[in-house]
Design a protein around this motif. Structure first.
Motif, mmCIF file in Angstrom:
data_model
loop_
_atom_site.group_PDB
_atom_site.id
_atom_site.type_symbol
_atom_site.label_atom_id
_atom_site.label_comp_id
_atom_site.label_asym_id
_atom_site.label_seq_id
_atom_site.Cartn_x
_atom_site.Cartn_y
_atom_site.Cartn_z
ATOM 1 N N TYR A 91 0.961 -1.239 0.142
ATOM 2 C CA TYR A 91 0.017 -0.074 0.087
ATOM 3 C C TYR A 91 0.749 1.075 -0.058
ATOM 4 N N ARG A 92 1.965 1.300 0.863
ATOM 5 C CA ARG A 92 2.818 2.152 0.684
ATOM 6 C C ARG A 92 3.377 2.876 -0.407
ATOM 7 N N ASP A 93 3.781 1.657 -1.301
ATOM 8 C CA ASP A 93 4.320 1.806 -2.690
ATOM 9 C C ASP A 93 3.315 2.653 -3.497
ATOM 10 N N ALA A 94 2.022 2.099 -3.563
ATOM 11 C CA ALA A 94 1.233 2.771 -4.249
ATOM 12 C C ALA A 94 0.955 4.292 -3.956
ATOM 13 N N HIS A 95 0.959 4.422 -2.572
ATOM 14 C CA HIS A 95 0.600 5.879 -2.164
ATOM 15 C C HIS A 95 1.722 6.765 -2.525
ATOM 16 N N LEU A 96 3.088 6.374 -2.114
ATOM 17 C CA LEU A 96 4.068 7.150 -2.730
ATOM 18 C C LEU A 96 4.339 7.567 -4.262
ATOM 19 N N ALA A 97 4.006 6.482 -4.857
ATOM 20 C CA ALA A 97 4.175 6.739 -6.429
ATOM 21 C C ALA A 97 3.222 7.374 -7.040
ATOM 22 N N LEU A 98 1.935 7.397 -6.231
ATOM 23 C CA LEU A 98 0.976 8.149 -6.809
ATOM 24 C C LEU A 98 1.174 9.839 -6.178
ATOM 25 N N PHE A 99 1.487 9.959 -5.127
ATOM 26 C CA PHE A 99 1.633 11.216 -4.492
ATOM 27 C C PHE A 99 2.642 11.907 -5.280
ATOM 28 N N LYS A 115 3.282 11.866 -8.370
ATOM 29 C CA LYS A 115 2.675 11.989 -9.667
ATOM 30 C C LYS A 115 1.482 13.084 -9.697
ATOM 31 N N GLY A 116 1.183 13.464 -8.324
ATOM 32 C CA GLY A 116 0.072 14.437 -8.213
ATOM 33 C C GLY A 116 -1.219 14.017 -7.974
ATOM 34 N N ALA A 117 -1.307 12.570 -7.396
ATOM 35 C CA ALA A 117 -2.382 11.896 -7.071
ATOM 36 C C ALA A 117 -2.548 11.402 -5.804
ATOM 37 N N VAL A 118 -3.639 11.458 -4.894
ATOM 38 C CA VAL A 118 -3.830 11.330 -3.586
ATOM 39 C C VAL A 118 -4.471 9.913 -3.687
ATOM 40 N N SER A 121 -6.601 15.410 -10.751
ATOM 41 C CA SER A 121 -7.351 15.959 -12.169
ATOM 42 C C SER A 121 -7.246 14.928 -13.281
ATOM 43 N N ASP A 122 -8.165 15.374 -14.167
ATOM 44 C CA ASP A 122 -8.356 14.343 -15.089
ATOM 45 C C ASP A 122 -7.213 14.365 -16.236
ATOM 46 N N GLU A 123 -6.250 15.402 -16.297
ATOM 47 C CA GLU A 123 -5.182 15.173 -17.053
ATOM 48 C C GLU A 123 -3.881 14.445 -16.269
ATOM 49 N N ILE A 124 -4.063 14.453 -14.814
ATOM 50 C CA ILE A 124 -2.921 13.460 -14.430
ATOM 51 C C ILE A 124 -3.569 12.170 -14.270
ATOM 52 N N TYR A 125 -5.024 11.860 -14.230
ATOM 53 C CA TYR A 125 -5.593 10.522 -14.369
ATOM 54 C C TYR A 125 -5.140 9.987 -15.589
ATOM 55 N N SER A 126 -5.006 10.617 -16.851
ATOM 56 C CA SER A 126 -4.967 10.191 -18.149
ATOM 57 C C SER A 126 -3.453 9.850 -18.241
ATOM 58 N N THR A 127 -2.439 10.571 -17.389
ATOM 59 C CA THR A 127 -1.314 9.857 -17.501
ATOM 60 C C THR A 127 -0.848 8.594 -16.707
#
Length: 338
Positions: free
Chosen positions: A289-297, A299-302, A331-337
């Motif tokens: 879970y920690r890997d996913a949290h840090l990687a997403l953070f 890239k601008g996602a929570v 945002s939609d832009e970050i989600y698309s990436t």
């Protein structure tokens, strides 16, 4: 004149397909006939077609016209029969469009597309939900089912079906077997929560009964009035529950204790107010879970939840599965990436 009037009276009673067939024959006769009779005046088939169409539609530009007796007789034939047949064709076409729009507005037409959303029961809440879905996905197709005599929400992406949603015939008319999701709203006209939830349960039972007839399980969302009634819905495999009054009460209580939080929830619930909640499958590079949290953070996602869990106290050791569902805010832009 009496003979002609009698003839047109019978022509108007003919089927649309036959009128269309006769119209095509008359246009072909005019096109090929004039080119055959006056090849110098009408050197190409398109010239003959142009003259025929301007004649039978009473436009008559005068740029092309026959000069021989046979050519003019053909013109007279088009005046008498062609104009009448084409006029009836246009009239029947307009009548068909009018009838189609009337039947569509009254919810009498079957929906044949796939991957659509079905909303059962119309109210102010249904309208807000439709508007929010269309803001998030302007290409979304929504089928609305209710007993109202006319469609209450006019939109190109909304198709109305009139009838009792507890009847399988009405649900099949909405092409429920090939729908993406079905949402059942509580009947706002019923004040007794037991009766309101009873009606919702009846409709949900009909939906789930049809779900057993298809390989693709229908994802069902229901609005219920009393939390204690949830257990009554679980045995028919309803997927999601939304409590009618519980959400409002909890939001007001939260705002009472922590002022300003309503704006945060509004942003989470609606795309119109900011970032949106998105669904994501875990990357193969994320083990915990920690890997996913840090990687997403980074890239601008929570990351706010995994499946139905929001507890991350064991994030370092808790393993991710490829089947897990991640809920993120961005945002939609970050989600698309991503």
């Amino acid at each position: 004149m009496t003979i002609f009037l009698h003839l047109w009276k019978h022509i108007r009673k003919m089927e649309f397909g036959f009128i269309m067939f006769m119209s095509v024959i008359i246009v072909l006769v005019g096109t090929f006939g004039i080119c055959y009779l006056e090849p110098e005046k009408f050197p190409s088939l398109f010239d003959g077609f142009w003259w025929t169409m301007t004649t039978v539609t009473t436009v008559g530009y005068g740029d092309y016209y026959p000069t021989t007796i046979l050519g003019r007789l053909l013109g007279i034939f088009l005046f008498i029969f062609g104009i009448g047949i084409i006029g009836v064709l246009i009239s029947k076409t307009v009548d068909s469009i009018t009838t189609y729009n009337k039947l569509k507005t009254e919810g009498m037409l079957m929906y044949k597309n796939k991957e659509h959303y079905i909303y059962i029961g119309y109210s102010a809440k249904t309208e807000n939900a439709i508007r929010e879905v269309l803001v998030h996905n302007p290409e979304a197709e929504i089928v609305l089912i209710d007993t109202l005599p006319n469609c209450p929400y006019m939109h190109n992406q909304v198709h109305y079906i009139q009838g009792d949603p507890s009847e399988e015939e009405i649900l099949l008319k909405a092409n429920i077997l090939e729908s993406k999701r079905v949402a059942i709203f509580a009947d706002s006209s019923i004040t007794d929560p037991i009766l309101a939830d009873g009606k919702t349960l009846l409709i949900a039972s009909a939906v789930e009964s049809l779900s057993e007839q298809t390989e693709n399980e229908i994802h069902t969302i229901v609005e219920i009035c009393e939390e204690s009634h949830i257990s009554k819905f679980r045995h028919i495999r309803v997927d999601d529950f939304v409590l009618s009054n519980d959400s409002v009460s909890l939001l007001i209580a939260k705002a009472t204790l922590q002022p300003g939080t309503t704006q945060l929830f509004r942003q989470l619930l609606s795309k119109r107010y900011g970032n949106n909640i998105h669904v994501l499958k875990p990357s193969s590079q994320w083990s915990t879970y920690r890997d996913a949290h840090l990687a997403l953070f980074d890239k601008g996602a929570v990351l706010i939840a995994i499946n139905d869990e929001m507890d991350f106290k064991d994030a370092k050791s808790k393993k991710l599965k490829s089947t897990d569902t991640l809920y993120i805010v961005c945002s939609d832009e970050i989600y698309s990436t991503l």
